[in-house]
Design a protein around this motif. Structure first.
Motif, short mmCIF file in Angstrom:
data_model
loop_
_atom_site.label_atom_id
_atom_site.label_comp_id
_atom_site.label_asym_id
_atom_site.label_seq_id
_atom_site.Cartn_x
_atom_site.Cartn_y
_atom_site.Cartn_z
N SER A 209 0.91 -1.16 0.18
CA SER A 209 0.07 0.09 -0.19
C SER A 209 0.86 1.23 -0.06
O SER A 209 0.45 2.34 -0.46
N ASP A 213 0.84 3.62 -5.35
CA ASP A 213 0.58 5.06 -6.14
C ASP A 213 1.64 5.09 -6.84
O ASP A 213 1.46 5.70 -8.11
N LYS A 214 2.83 4.85 -6.58
CA LYS A 214 4.04 4.80 -7.41
C LYS A 214 4.22 3.87 -8.63
O LYS A 214 4.59 4.04 -9.66
N PRO A 216 1.30 2.02 -10.26
CA PRO A 216 -0.26 2.01 -10.38
C PRO A 216 -0.65 0.51 -11.23
O PRO A 216 -1.89 0.18 -11.28
N LYS A 242 -7.76 0.75 2.00
CA LYS A 242 -6.74 1.10 1.26
C LYS A 242 -7.11 1.19 -0.28
O LYS A 242 -6.33 1.57 -1.11
N ARG A 247 -6.58 -4.56 -7.14
CA ARG A 247 -5.24 -4.89 -7.20
C ARG A 247 -4.52 -6.22 -6.37
O ARG A 247 -3.38 -6.22 -6.61
#
Length: 372
Positions: A209, A213-214, A216, A242, A247
């Motif tokens: 988590s 974001d880095k 995706p 989260k 994913r």
């Protein structure tokens, strides 16, 4: 030689995997091999046509009996098996099976080899009397790591060997040209093992988590089944909190694991403690860049040459794990180096080599005397 292996079941765990390989190899070498288990599991390792399987566990009619009655029934049925089959040697795997084998052989001269497969602090610390009897009764013990051996008495240590887990033969034919380069790997991070507090997949989820974001396009796949319902609720809640539902996948164990994960970008072992993790051995043999917690009792540390064939991180340190995952995913050169070096593990865990080490130790133990 007639050998009886004793363990709880042949379900898809690490000890069961090792027994399946040894039993098959020993039977092919001309030994008469019996595997005596407490129960049958739904998804089991195959033993081969020459290996005899015996149930020495409880029956449905035993369900209503007391806990003490059940314990004595398990011992008596295992002892009856030993008396009936008259083996030249008994080999037991894991704490409870080791205890049962030792007590069931009371007064009998059949040599016993016990095998410690997990962190002994977790499995043996609360069982002082049973452990001491096991130590005295065993003609020898097979450990996976020096740290595990050091937990037990000097007497048992002198009658012991450290033997690595054998690699399943299906992983022996993997060559470097079959292993994808970093840029060709699928964008998947994988974990393999029963979903439990010991394996601590929640740590992996927390680390993922932090980098999600880095990266995706990357997903996380966990191959294992739930054995602790409260953990299922905790993991599900974290995934939902989260926003990782699309994913993260939890996938049932499969006999086609090699085909499923060989092109994964990263393998992560997040355990709090282990013996010598087969899943890590297999991932390295496939050339998957691997990260593992440096968990007791030191199996991962023996397999991984840190920063060359894999990366070790402290136990329960989500920041360190996230940083290591980021390091591998962001650096193709590092990923390829880890992949190439990881494959060298195959030389150390060749099944024929490991079986020879077991046979040499069996010869020693059969000529050895236990302390009683």
């Amino acid at each position: 030689m007639k050998i009886i292996f004793h363990l709880n079941s042949m379900g898809r765990g690490g000890a069961e995997h090792v027994v399946s390989i040894l039993a098959r190899k020993f039977s092919e070498a001309g030994h008469e091999v019996i595997v005596a288990t407490q129960w049958f599991s739904e998804n089991e390792y195959e033993l081969g046509e020459k290996v005899k399987r015996i149930s020495v566990g409880l029956t449905e009619t035993d369900d209503g009996k007391s806990r003490i009655s059940k314990a004595f029934l398990r011992l008596s049925r295992l002892r009856e098996c030993f008396k009936r089959e008259k083996p030249d040697l008994v080999i037991s795997f894991c704490a409870k099976a080791n205890f049962r084998a030792a007590f069931s052989l009371f007064g009998m001269k059949t040599p016993l080899i016990v095998s410690v497969r997990n962190n002994p602090v977790e499995d043996y610390k609360g069982h002082f009397i049973a452990t001491k009897y096991m130590e005295k009764k065993a003609a020898g013990c097979v450990f996976q790591t020096p740290d595990a051996m050091s937990f037990f008495s000097k007497g048992l240590q002198k009658r012991s060997r450290i033997i690595f887990n054998p690699l399943d033969e299906e992983y022996l034919n993997i060559t470097s040209d079959m292993v994808p380069a970093a840029g060709e790997r699928s964008k998947r991070i994988v974990n393999v093992g029963r979903i439990s507090a010991q394996k601590n997949q929640l740590l992996l989820l927390k680390a993922f988590s932090k980098i999600a974001d880095k990266y995706p396009d990357y997903t996380l796949e966990i191959y294992g089944d739930f054995q602790e319902s409260e953990l299922l609720d905790e993991i599900t809640a974290f995934i939902n909190e989260k926003g990782l539902k699309e994913r993260v996948s939890v996938i049932e164990p499969t006999s086609k694991l090699k085909e499923k994960i060989m092109d994964a970008a990263l393998f992560v072992l997040s355990s709090d403690f282990e013996g010598m993790p087969n899943s890590l051995i297999e991932a390295m043999a496939m050339g998957i860049p691997s990260i593992s917690t440096d968990c007791p009792c030191g199996g991962s540390r023996l397999l991984i040459d840190s920063r060359r064939s894999g990366i070790l991180v402290p136990v329960r340190d989500e920041e360190a794990l996230a940083a290591a995952m980021d390091r591998v995913l962001s650096d193709n050169e590092l990923s390829d180096k880890l992949s190439r070096n990881a494959m060298k593990i195959t030389d150390r865990v060749q099944p024929d080599k490991i079986c020879r080490e077991w046979e040499e130790f069996i010869d020693y133990a059969k000529g050895n005397k236990s302390e009683t």
